[in-house]
Every structure is written in C-alpha cells, then in structure tokens.
Design a protein around this motif. Structure first.
Motif, mmCIF file in Angstrom:
data_model
loop_
_atom_site.group_PDB
_atom_site.id
_atom_site.type_symbol
_atom_site.label_atom_id
_atom_site.label_comp_id
_atom_site.label_asym_id
_atom_site.label_seq_id
_atom_site.Cartn_x
_atom_site.Cartn_y
_atom_site.Cartn_z
ATOM 1 N N ASP E 83 0.856 -1.179 0.000
ATOM 2 C CA ASP E 83 0.000 0.000 0.000
ATOM 3 C C ASP E 83 0.894 1.231 0.000
ATOM 4 O O ASP E 83 1.485 1.574 1.027
ATOM 5 C CB ASP E 83 -0.876 -0.050 1.266
ATOM 6 N N ASN E 128 -8.662 0.982 -11.646
ATOM 7 C CA ASN E 128 -8.764 2.035 -10.642
ATOM 8 C C ASN E 128 -9.901 1.771 -9.673
ATOM 9 O O ASN E 128 -11.009 1.435 -10.079
ATOM 10 C CB ASN E 128 -8.994 3.388 -11.316
ATOM 11 N N GLU E 140 -12.749 10.389 -7.326
ATOM 12 C CA GLU E 140 -11.310 10.214 -7.191
ATOM 13 C C GLU E 140 -10.921 8.784 -7.528
ATOM 14 O O GLU E 140 -11.702 7.856 -7.355
ATOM 15 C CB GLU E 140 -10.890 10.532 -5.754
ATOM 16 N N THR E 141 -9.714 8.631 -8.010
ATOM 17 C CA THR E 141 -9.270 7.299 -8.410
ATOM 18 C C THR E 141 -8.035 6.877 -7.622
ATOM 19 O O THR E 141 -7.230 7.704 -7.207
ATOM 20 C CB THR E 141 -8.895 7.270 -9.903
ATOM 21 N N GLU E 142 -7.927 5.577 -7.382
ATOM 22 C CA GLU E 142 -6.691 5.033 -6.804
ATOM 23 C C GLU E 142 -6.296 3.840 -7.658
ATOM 24 O O GLU E 142 -7.056 2.875 -7.808
ATOM 25 C CB GLU E 142 -6.927 4.570 -5.355
ATOM 26 N N GLN E 157 -1.130 -0.738 -4.256
ATOM 27 C CA GLN E 157 -2.114 0.332 -4.185
ATOM 28 C C GLN E 157 -1.366 1.646 -4.055
ATOM 29 O O GLN E 157 -0.270 1.700 -3.500
ATOM 30 C CB GLN E 157 -3.010 0.143 -2.960
ATOM 31 N N GLU E 158 -2.014 2.714 -4.558
ATOM 32 C CA GLU E 158 -1.326 4.001 -4.574
ATOM 33 C C GLU E 158 -1.255 4.656 -3.202
ATOM 34 O O GLU E 158 -0.277 5.298 -2.858
ATOM 35 C CB GLU E 158 -2.079 4.954 -5.511
ATOM 36 N N ASP E 159 -2.330 4.492 -2.452
ATOM 37 C CA ASP E 159 -2.517 5.371 -1.305
ATOM 38 C C ASP E 159 -2.646 4.542 -0.024
ATOM 39 O O ASP E 159 -3.618 3.826 0.186
ATOM 40 C CB ASP E 159 -3.804 6.183 -1.557
#
Lengths: 369, 369, 369, 369, 369
Positions: E83, E128, E140-142, E157-159
């Motif tokens: 993450d 996403n 919003e996208t992740e 995962q981006e966030d």
C-alpha cells in the motif's frame, strides 16, 4: 473603460477571418490528389547510418546516400536515417533495397493517412509525428516512414530541422541498452513508442489550451471565445485524424506473422497499442469537453441577453406610469383636478415614483426578476 | 448605402428557392425505380478498342460495336471502351461476351449504388466518376461500368463528351509502361485508381468552397450564407453516397478469390483501398467542419441580435429619465417648483442629460454591456 | 391582405392537432400485443391458383380454398395466391401443407416485423408492401406472407382490393418468360423484387414531398411547415421500419442453405439485396435532408425575429431624440430659450429630424444594421 | 379568464419538482451495490407446485417450501412457483436442488440486469416483468427468476399480489394443451413469451401517453408539457434498460447447446426472439418520436415569442409618430404653425393616425409581418 | 430581497471560474506522457503478507519488502499487499518474482488506462478503485495493480491512507470462508468484485447529485445550475473512462486460457462481468439523464425570457394609448375640442384606461398571452 461596451470592437474581430482561422481550414481540408504530386524537394537533407550489434557500433554521417549501401552486408543491424525528403534520394535507396514502387510513392506523398504494409519481406509503416506549435496554436505534423527489413531499418523524415529520434541515438550509444541487445524490430518498437508518447505531449498542450479557453468562456463568452472554440475543434480533428489510424497500424503489426517480428518484441508492441488506445480515448474525452464548452458558450450568451432584457423591462416598467401621469396632467384642458392646488404638483410626482415601486414589489414577489 | 440595412433585400432572397437549391434536392433525392427504366439513349456514342500486350498495341475507333468482337481471340488483352450508353449496344456486347442479364440491367440503370459482382467468370464493377461543376457548384456523377473477363476488359461510360480515361490511353501507348507488362486486372486497377484519385480533386474543390463559405459566415452570416451551408451539406451527401460503397467494392475485389485477379496486382488494389479509406475519412472531416460552421452561423446570428438588443436597451435607458422629467415639468399645475426661476429650464435639461450618464456608468461597472 | 399578418390564423392552426397528425402518431406507435390478436376478418377474399411449368399453365379462381389442394401433386409448380386474410382459410391451407403453427400465427398477426424463417422444409417470408397514399400523404402498408415449399408457393395478402402481383401474372402467361423456365424459388425472387422496387416508388413520392416542403420552408417557414416537417419525419420512421428488417430477410435467404433455393437463383436474390441496401441508404439520406430542413426552419424563424427586432430598434432610435426634444420644450418654465424666437419652433423640429438621421448614419457605418 | 395569461401560474408549477418527477429520477438512477443487499423480506409468500405430464397433473399450494421436494422424483415435470421472495425460502430451495451460490445471490438481488446463465446443468434466466402504472404514469418492474433443470422448473417472483403466470396455469389444466405434451423447456418458452408479450402492452400504454402528449404540445406548449416530455423520456429509459438485455438473454438460449433445451422448442424461442427484436425497434421509434416532440415544443415556444414580439413591434411603430407629433405641437414656443388655425388640432391628430397606417401598409408589403 | 433580481450577483459567479470547475478540467484532461514519469514517491508504505491455505494462515506486517520473499516456497498461497508506491520497492519485488519490465513500468505509471495482460506465466491486472469525494463532489481514483502467479498474488495500491481490501482480510481470517478453500485466482476474483461493487457506490452518490441538481434546475435554472451540470458531465467522463476498459479487462480474464485460472472460478468472473456491464449501462443512462437536464435548463431559461417579454409587451401596450391621448390633448392649439368642457379631462383620462382594457381583452381572446 470596459471593452465589452463597444460593440464595434466585437465586430472588428468579426471582420478578421484570421481570428477564426479560415486559412487553417484550408490546410486541414487539403487533400493529396495523388495524380498531382505536390511534395517540394527538401532544402536540406541530413542522413546518418548507425551500424550496430550488442558489441560494436559505427555511426556515420552520409555525404551521399550511396555510402549507406556498404553497411548492408555488415552482419550487424543497420539503421539508415534520412532527414529531409528528396525524390532522387528516396528512389536511390528504395531501388537498392528492392522496395516496391507503391511504397516509394507513399514515402514521397504528402498528407498520407497513417498505414502499415508488408510487401516482399519488408514491413512498411507510415505515420505522423505531431508537434504543438505554441505560437500559432496549431498541431503540426511531420510524416515519418519506416522500412523494416532483414537486419536493416530505414527511416525517412520530412523535416531536417527537427529530429524526434535523438533519445534513440543516445540509447544506441550505450552498449548495455536494450536496443543494442535486440533485433531490428525492437528499433521499430522504440520509434513507434517515441512517436506515440509524443502524442501525449501534444494532447497535454491542447488540454492546457482547452482549460484556458474554458476559463475564458466562463468569464467572458465573447466572439473571441467562439473563435477559439472553433479553432480548437479543428485542431482536435487533426489530432484524431492522426491518432485513429495508428491504432490499426499497431494492431496490424501485432497481428502480423512476418518473420521480421520477433516473438519477444510482441509484448512491446502491445504496450504501444495500449498507449495509442489511451490516446484515442482521451481525444474522445477532449471532444466531449469541447462539446460541453460550446453548450456553455451558447448558454452564457443567452443568459446575458436575458439579463439585458430584464434591465430593459425594468426600465420600461418604471417609465410607464411616469409617462402616463405626465401625459394626463400635461393635457390642455381648462379644468384639471388639483391643477390649482398648492401640493398638486408634488402629489402627481409622488405617484410617478410610488407606482413603479409598487409594481417592482409585485413583480419580485411573483418571481419575474 | 450598406446592403445589410435593407431587410427587404434579405427577404427577396428568401423568395428565391433557387438560392437554397431546392431543385438540387430533387436531383439528390431522386431514386431509380428499376421497374420504370428512365435512361435516355445517348445522343453520341464513341467506342474504341485497344488490343495490346507488352510488344504490340492496336488502337481502333469502332463504327459499329460488332467490330470489337474480332479482337476476342487475339491472344492479347482487349480493352473495349464504350462512351455513351445505348440499350442496343450494351445488349449486343453483353450477349456476345455471355454477360448475365442482371449485369446488363445494372449497366443500363441510372442512379445505381456502386457495387461489385462476380458472375460466370466475369468480374463486374459499377461506380461513379465524380466531377465538380464549378459553375453550378454541384458534384456531378458519371456512371462507369467495368467488366473484367479472361483477356478482355470492357468499360461503359455515360457521357461521350468527357473522358476520364485519357491518362490510361497515354500510358497504353508507351511500350515500357506497367500497364502493358501486366494482365487485364492491372487495367482494372488503373481505372479504379484514376477514379478514386479524381474523388480527391472533387473534395479539393469542395474544400475550397467550404473555406470560402467559412470566411463568409465569419464576415457576414446572412441568409445567403445559410443557403450556401445548406447547398454544401447536400453536395456532401452526394459525395459520401458515392464514396462509402466504393470501400466495399474495393474490399470485395481484395477478398475475391477470382482467377482473374493476379496475386501481384493485389497490392495495387490495397493501395486503392488505402486511398478510398482516406477519402472516406476526409468526407467525415468535411461533415464535422460543416457542423461547426452551422453552429458558428447560429452563434453569429444570435450575437448580432444581442448587439442590436443592447443598442436598443442603451437608447431606452437614455430616453427614460428625459421622458420622465419632461413629463414632470410639462404638467399644467399652477405651482410648479422652479417654474419661474431663471435657471429652472437649464437645471431640468441638465438633469435630463446627467442621469443617463450616471446610469451608463453604473451599468458599465456592473458589466451589463 | 397578407395572410401572414394575422397571428390568430397561425394560432388557429395550432389548435388543430390534425395539422400535426397526432392521430397518425397513434397508428405509427401502435404495436401488436400478440396475446390480444386484433386482426379483423377480411370482408372479401380472392384466391387464385396458377399451376405451371415451362410448357403448360392452368389458372383457376378458387371458390373454396380447398380446391387448391388438387394441384399439389401436379408435378408442376403451383402458386396459390390468397388475397384477403381469414383465420379459417389460413388454417385450412396451413394444415393441409403441414405448416408450423407459429408461422400460421405470424401470417394472421398484424404489424409484424418483416422476418424470414425456415421450418420443416418450408421457407417463410413476411414483409410489407408499401403504398404512398397521395391524399392523406401517408405511407400505407400491406402485409405479404410467402411460403415457399417443394414445387409450391403460397402467398397471403391483406387487402383484396389492390393486387401488387399483377406484373407477375402477366409474365406467367408468357410461355417464354424466365419465370416459366425456372423453379419455384424464382417466383419468390420475382415477388421480392416487385415489392422492393415498389419501395422506390414510395420513396420517390416522399422525395417529392420533401422537395415541395423545402421550397415551402424557404419561402414561408410558418407553423404549417413545421407541421409538415413533423409529419414527414413520422412517415420516414414508417419507411425505415419496413426497409431495415428486409435487409436481414434477403441476406437470410442468400445465406440459407435450403434445398428449396437453386444456386442459379442466388444471383437474383443478390440483386434484390443490392436494391434493398440502396433503398436503406436513401432512407438515411432522406433523414439527413429532413434534419437540415429542420435546422433551416429554425434558422429562418430566428432570422425573421431578428428582422423584426431590427425594425423595432430603428423605430425606437428614431423616436428617442424627438421625444426628448419635445419633452424639453414642452416643460412649463417661464424662461425657455428661443421660446419667443420666430424660428424657435422650426429649429427644434429640425433637430428632431436631424439627430435620428445622424444616428442612423453612425449605426450603419458601424455595421449594426 | 384565460389561464395562460398568468405567468405566476406557470411559475408555481416550476416550484413543484413533483411535476418534473425528480423523485422518479432517484428510482431510475438507483443502483444495486451488491455489497449492501437491500432486498426487504416479502410480507406474503404464495407457493405452488404443478406436477404434470401429458396424462396427469397435480396442483398443490405449499404451506412450507419443503413440501415441494417430494415431487422431485415424480418422473413428471414439476413447476415450483414461488411468489414473494424471502431469503430463507430461496436458500432452502437452492440448496436442495444444488443451485450455485452466485445464482442464489442473483435471485435475491434487486435492480439486477436481465441475464441468462448455465451453471451445473441448470439454466438460469433473470428478467423483469413490466407493468404500466396508469395512476403514477410510470413503468413498474417485477423481477422474475426462472431455473430450468432436468424435469423441473422453478420460478421466483417478487410480488405475491400480482401474478403474471395465470394464463400458463389455465393451459396447464387443459390435458390437450401444448404445454402438457412437451418437455420442461417449453414451459420456459411459455413464460418468456408471456413476459415479452406483456412488454407490448406496456409500450401500448406509453404510446397512448406519447400521443396525448403530442396533442398537448401542439395545443399548448406550456411548462406542464415540458415536464411530461421529461417524465416520458425517463420511462423510455426504464423500458429500454429492460428490453435491450432480454435480446441477449433469448439469443443466449437459442445459441445454447444445453441438453435441457429440446430441438423442437428452438423455433419457439426464435419466435420470442423476433418479438423482443420488434419491441426493441419500437422502443427506438418511441425515442425518435420523443425527440421530434422536444423539437416541436421548442419551436412552438419560440414561435409564440415571435408572435408576441411582432405584436409589440406593431404597437411600438403605431405609437411612434403620435408621440413625435404630440411632442412637436406640445412645445411651448410662441410661434407654432397652425396653432391658431381652426382645423390645426384635427389636422395634427389626422397625421397621427394616417402615418401609422401608411407605415403598416409599407411593412406588410415588405413581408415583415 | 429576492436574490434573483440582482444580475450582478449572477455575474459575480461568472467571474468565479471555480464555480465551473476549470481546475477540474485540468485534472481530467491531464495525460501521462510516459517519457516523463511523474509519479511521486509515496510518503508512507504499508506492506503485509498473508500466507494461507484452508488450514493455516500467517499474517505479517513487513518492515522491509524483502521479508515477503521467504513465503514464496511455503506451498501455501501468499498474498503480498503493498500500500503506497515507491520505485525501489516495486523493482525489488518485480525482480524477485521475475516480472517483465514493461509491467513494472505500468505499475509505476500514473493515469494509466485499465488493462489486463499475461506475460511469462503471470497474469497482470491494472484498474482504478473509485471513491466519491463528497466535499469536492468529484470522483477520485486510486490505481490498483494485481499480479497473479503460481501460488502467489501481489497487489499494489497508490494510497496507504485508505485500504479498500479490508473485507477480504476479514474473510481470510475465517477458516471456513470460500477464499481460504480456493486457489489464488479466487483471490483475484474477490478483489475485482470488491472494486466493481465499489463503482456502484460511487454511481449511487453521483445519482444523488444528479437528482438534487434536477430539482435545482427545475426550481431555479440559474448560472449555478449550469455550472453544476458542467461539473457533473465531467465526473461522468471520469466514471466512464474508468468503467469502459474494465469490461475488456474482465472479458479478457474470462477468455484467457491461462493455467492460473481454475475452471471453477470462471463463473465468478462471469458474475463480475455481469456487474461491470450493468455499471456501464447505468453510466449511459446517467448520460441520457444529464442530456435531458441540459435541454430542460435551456428550455427553462427560454421560458423565463418569454415570460419577461410578455410582461414588457403588456406594459408597452397599456402605455401606448395613454401616451397618444396625452400627446393629443397636450398640443398647444388654440382650438382643442372639449378643452373647455367641464368633464373633458375626465373623459380623456377614461379613454386612456378603457382602451388598454379593450386591447387586453382582444389579445387574450386571441390567445397571445
């Protein structure tokens, strides 16, 4: 002074077709009647040969195209890069490498649709490099033709003054780079990847223009905005015209069963394909945004008309009772009620101002304004 | 005098349906009910035979169609070109060469959709040559039917007064030309290539009209522009109607497994296919540009209405206080303040001019104008 | 008196929903809930049998449907044509020839979508004959069902009062006609060809209506034109609804591998397919022309509003200075300049007329009118 | 009093979002986040078993779902119909018949898209029965799930208060009916046929609404019409959302090679497919008609504005000369021509009325009104 | 005071581009030129390993990525969840598991189009996660990347601040859960299912916004509504851009013949496919509803203009006769009829009021208002 008050200023713009870019329309709608070849001979031609394998690389600037032919039997991969198109050069090269005359014609044509072809053990790609001209705010194209053969790759570019392939040259000079380890089709991939990645740069610039324009439309909605919307719509046509057929081109390479294409390289072409699909999707999004901007422009212009009409209606309504009362007591009858009364005048004037105020109150309550 | 001031002039145009080309609509919407054949017999028929191989060529003007039959067994390729359609001629030729009656019917039909068919070892193509009539500003069509058989090719054209195949004749007369070295299907390619290349010339002319029209719309946006937009939209329908089915026609030839088509010629048909696709894409671009011109026209007309409305609103607002004040002091009351004052009149007139100026200042600051 | 001046006339039209053909909408949007069969029994039924081969033909008017059954084993082709649908007749025939109950249901249904089916060695086609009703200006349909079996062909028509198959009967009576030399599937082709060719006649009539309407829109653009545009759009829906599925129907016959279809007949069905495609393309063109007519109508109505607004603005501007000046000198002050001057009145009136002229000159120069 | 004169009435409608059906929007845009199951337990559940073959039929109302399991090994076809969904019941049945958990989840979900699936020798169909609620003027849905297995068919319905399958029950009770002679897949056909035929009834009701609305738009074109157009567009979305996926569902059954589907039944599913295609085509026609109604509405509203503007312009033009002349002779100059003349007043008044009449005559001749 | 009366308030909004979300346009139109990688290093990285089979589960928070490598040969399924993206981490993991460099590049890219790929026995999915930001009203996208290999699954995962996979963790900890009984591909299904189900939550939120907006448009139709329409159209672009390619992604998994995918899991992926199709259909419905809202907005704004114009016309018409009569009797002629009459004044004033009333009556009867 607020500029917007002077309609003649608007109209002066209207008298400037340049604002609306009608000359640009000419360029965009221009087509290439192949029966009348229009290509001018390039003023300057720069040609290089890069003859490389994983161990050795020879880089040579060519004074005459024929010097390149010596590298054909080098057992290494030869990349001949010709920057600037002259009929004579193209014919010399194509004849030497046995390229089909139709392909030679395509290389020399102008405004050609991006295409891909396999003829006589040579894979041919023609597509356009796109540049964003920040000054003219137009999308410019440079036609790139690539010929992939057994152990050689030949690229033709229209314009010697700018060279999009510099990053490839840098990598070539690095002995450890992928490009040096792989076959000639990897070089083709590297070129397509570079060209397609450049589309995103052009779209980035257009995206900024769209964003600026949207702010302008929201703020002002004058004729200049309309001209800009029209201009941008034309540039989006240029963009889409160049991106859409590249999808087919790359798909054609992936589907191709040519022996020139190494199985290990396929996944790289698939990566380019993903990018070009993304570019295409984005160009569709741009079009949607432009559509909603056009709607916004029209809505804003109408809204302003509504505002002006409301002001006029208010003024007319305020004026009406005063005019009527003034008219009534201005009539030359002998007997006019209150005419000789001390407060008559003040009474009449009061009505002139009270009636509009009552009207205003009623109108507001009914939600007309 | 500015022409634009006279609305009756506009309206006079409106009373001229010719400006809007309603008679053209009739031509475009005309269809060919095959049960009622409408083709008139050609007034003039010019027929030629070119009997050639790589070594020898015989060129003969025919007085009677039957003279062509002698060349059938020449062991060379015979091109019979019949310019001008007469029922009798077509039947004579078709019966002699054993052409299916349905194809004969197609050759004689009018307003036929471009199509391609293979019947009984003969490959049949029907498509339209397009010309741009600069005077009437319309796209004109001439139906061309081509029959490709074993060692013969027969072409029928509608109009003897113009001949699009002259460039092919010149090449035929050159012993070294491609066309002389190849089989009859290359001749078919040469014809299709010529016809499709001509589409670009027509599009070039339409493109110029669009460009001129855009300049006119930007400058004037009067009824004449609207009429021109409508006219051009109709010509684009004609263009698309003729280009779209030719895609299928050429694709059909490429897919065909007929023995009449040489493998070496396939890449030439692919080249024609690329061109027709490009022509189709461009016709789509034209349509987009016309759409955005229609939007521009509407926006411009609305903008002018807005300008006029603003002028009217300004005048109304300037007029209002003067009217009210004039009305106030024009009332016939005995006691009117300042009525006997020396500067009363000048005071009232001053207010008449100062109030509108203040209003103007407020309005401008609020950005209404 | 010019009719256009009387708005109440326009509005009277608005109060006549018939002008806008709302009852027609009901007919077009009507659907056939198959659970509630709505077909009325035909008042009149006319049935014929044509029993033929290349040598002999027997033509017999049937008093009772059962009389047709005798021809089944004639070793010739039997065409049973039943004009006028009664539940009982259809069931009698279908049971005798072993037709699937679902097909029987389709024959008796109303407002069915054109379809083609092969069940139990019988090929079934259902489509609509179209007629243009010049009086009501509507497209009328007559449902035709055709059953093609081994050596027999049965056709059902809805309406005995009109018979589209007369040309086929004439050809049948000629011993040398194609139809007499061929198998039963050629008869099916002849019927489809006749029906599809009739579509062009209907489109020709609609095309004329469109042309007349365009002239009307260009000239007048009143509510009546709008009503006509709306009406024609509905007829185009009817047209397209009947043409589009016939494409699939004919394509289905061409693709079919039924033994009932002779290879020699396939090229005839291909010809019908070409025609139905052309009809479909034309119906799309019609739609485009209707769209641009709608745009033209809106533009014309707006243009007229603009003209009217300009006239009003001119009048307002001319009125303004006179009103102000009249107001100024009409005020009851004791001391009014030039009030006692001999030429004062003439001076004021002159200004009243000169100022508007100057305004007019300035406005024109700025291109506002 | 004419209602149309009172704008506040219009505006009162505008303040009633119910008129525009915004709550309906919520229902339509509602989606089923499967992670948060929202289905409420049915208040009432009615379950029946019909156990039949061509000879015998047993009909039994179930007090507990488990009673149905006894019929599984009856060697007859068992139709278990459960009207009203409770999680517990569905799980009991599915576990007993070995239904995959995903299908169980689909049966219990809400707002599911119509779909068809084959899992573990069970064919699963989920689609919606549509009802037209004449009071609310909305299209209501009832989710129907059908499980077809070897010799059993299980149907789940959402709402026990209405039962669309009554006609099937009647037929079941008739020993000679098709449904009794055939296998279980014929029962599935009978259900689908019933559901699809019901779509036509809903469309018939919507068609009537469209027709009524068109008449209203033609007559009045007020805000209420706009609200109705908007409402109907939403119902058409509901309609299309339910019809379009059913095409795929039925096509999936036809393509399926499941052993559950008898070859003899295929032609019946093809018949359902024809009907669903027709329903889809009709829903497209409805959309076209709604589009042209929206255009009509806008055109009518604009036309009325034009009428009002013309009236205003006429009045303004009539008023102008009177105002000017009144202003001229109302000025307080000593010397006013004809001021002391006996007929001066009448002369001035005459001009006041004659000039507008002349203006009117000129305007009419120029076709402005 | 009614806010709507103050046009300057409207215009103040117009001067706030934020209202129209032009900065949002920038974000939406932003593209990822892969030649200039823009990804910032994550500030925080949280990594976990879940090593499980039906019997045992080990859960471990990683301090260094390399700790995960020990689980590779555990004979159990290892889920490595990272993450927060740092170039170094991604490269370490990818190199250890032998992931192709192009995939590594995709994982690190930003604004990538959802895609699916199989390279070297690893199945790669990139898509996403969508979140609805209720405060900014944006989608919003992740970016989530998943690598499925033999007995391992790696997710990036981006966030690190939000984790959508919590429900999977809960299920993992339950020994009896499906996920523990199945192979690694079931884990991939569980992730996709979670992500797609989340799309419905986002759509639910957007649906609520659309509903609120529709109510606002119906009630007020001011510039703020227009801004909101524009904003929502942009969010729908974001939504569709993320949903449409996921269809291809899931379809690709279903079609894939990879040995990593168990036959038993296919029906689960089909379930996800049904959901994503439903999400896509719904996003189309949203677009339709937004379109009809835009039409509604324009219609409402025009309707209000019409109302205002009618008020103005009524006032003008009421004013006209009074002005004329006032002008007539205000003229300074010596002889004015009834000037000296006692009731002259009252008579004139009465006419001033009676004439407008008669006009009003006539206009109403003609239906102009």
């Amino acid at each position: 002074m607020n500029v917007k008050l002077k309609p003649e200023k608007y109209l002066r713009y209207l008298y400037l077709p340049n604002l609306f870019g009608t000359t640009r329309t000419k360029e965009i709608l221009h087509v290439n009647p192949t029966i009348v070849p229009l290509r001018e001979e390039a003023k300057e031609v720069v040609a290089f040969v890069y003859d490389y394998n994983s161990g050795v690389i020879t880089e040579k600037k060519l004074d005459a195209i024929e010097e390149a032919f010596a590298f054909r039997d080098s057992n290494r991969i030869s990349w001949i890069n010709i920057d600037g198109l002259r009929k004579n050069d193209v014919e010399t090269v194509c004849n030497y490498f046995g390229i089909h005359p139709l392909i030679m014609e395509d290389i020399l044509s102008v405004d050609q649709r991006p295409k891909m072809d396999e003829v006589d053990d040579v894979l041919f790609c023609l597509l356009n490099m796109l540049y964003y001209n920040a000054e003219k705010k137009t999308v410019e194209t440079e036609q790139i033709s690539v010929l992939l053969g057994k152990d050689f790759i030949i690229s033709f570019q229209e314009d010697a003054s700018r060279d999009p392939f510099d990053p490839i040259r840098s990598k070539l000079r690095m002995p450890k780079s992928h490009i040096r380890q792989r076959t000639a089709d990897y070089m083709l991939y590297a070129m397509l990847d570079l060209i397609v990645d450049n589309y995103f740069l052009v779209m980035e610039s257009l995206g900024e223009q769209i964003e600026l324009l949207e702010e302008e439309v929201v703020r002002k909605s004058n004729t200049r905005s309309l001209a800009r919307i029209n201009q941008l719509r034309k540039e989006l046509i240029v963009l889409k015209r160049n991106i859409a057929p590249v999808r087919d081109l790359v798909a054609g390479i992936i589907r191709s069963e040519s022996e020139l294409l190494n199985d290990r390289t396929t996944k790289y072409f698939k990566d380019v394909y993903d990018h070009i699909i993304q570019a295409y999707d984005l160009s569709e999004n741009y079009r949607d945004v432009m559509m909603s901007m056009q709607d916004l422009y029209v809505s804003n212009v109408n809204l302003r008309l509504n505002e002006v009409m409301k002001v006029m209606t208010i003024v007319t309504c305020l004026l009406a009772p005063a005019t009527v009362i003034g008219g009534i007591f201005g009539m030359n009858f002998d007997i006019i009620p209150y005419a000789h009364h001390t407060w008559g005048f003040y009474f009449a004037v009061s009505i002139m101002f009270i009636v509009p105020l009552i009207m205003l109150y009623i109108f507001k309550k009914r939600g007309w304004f």
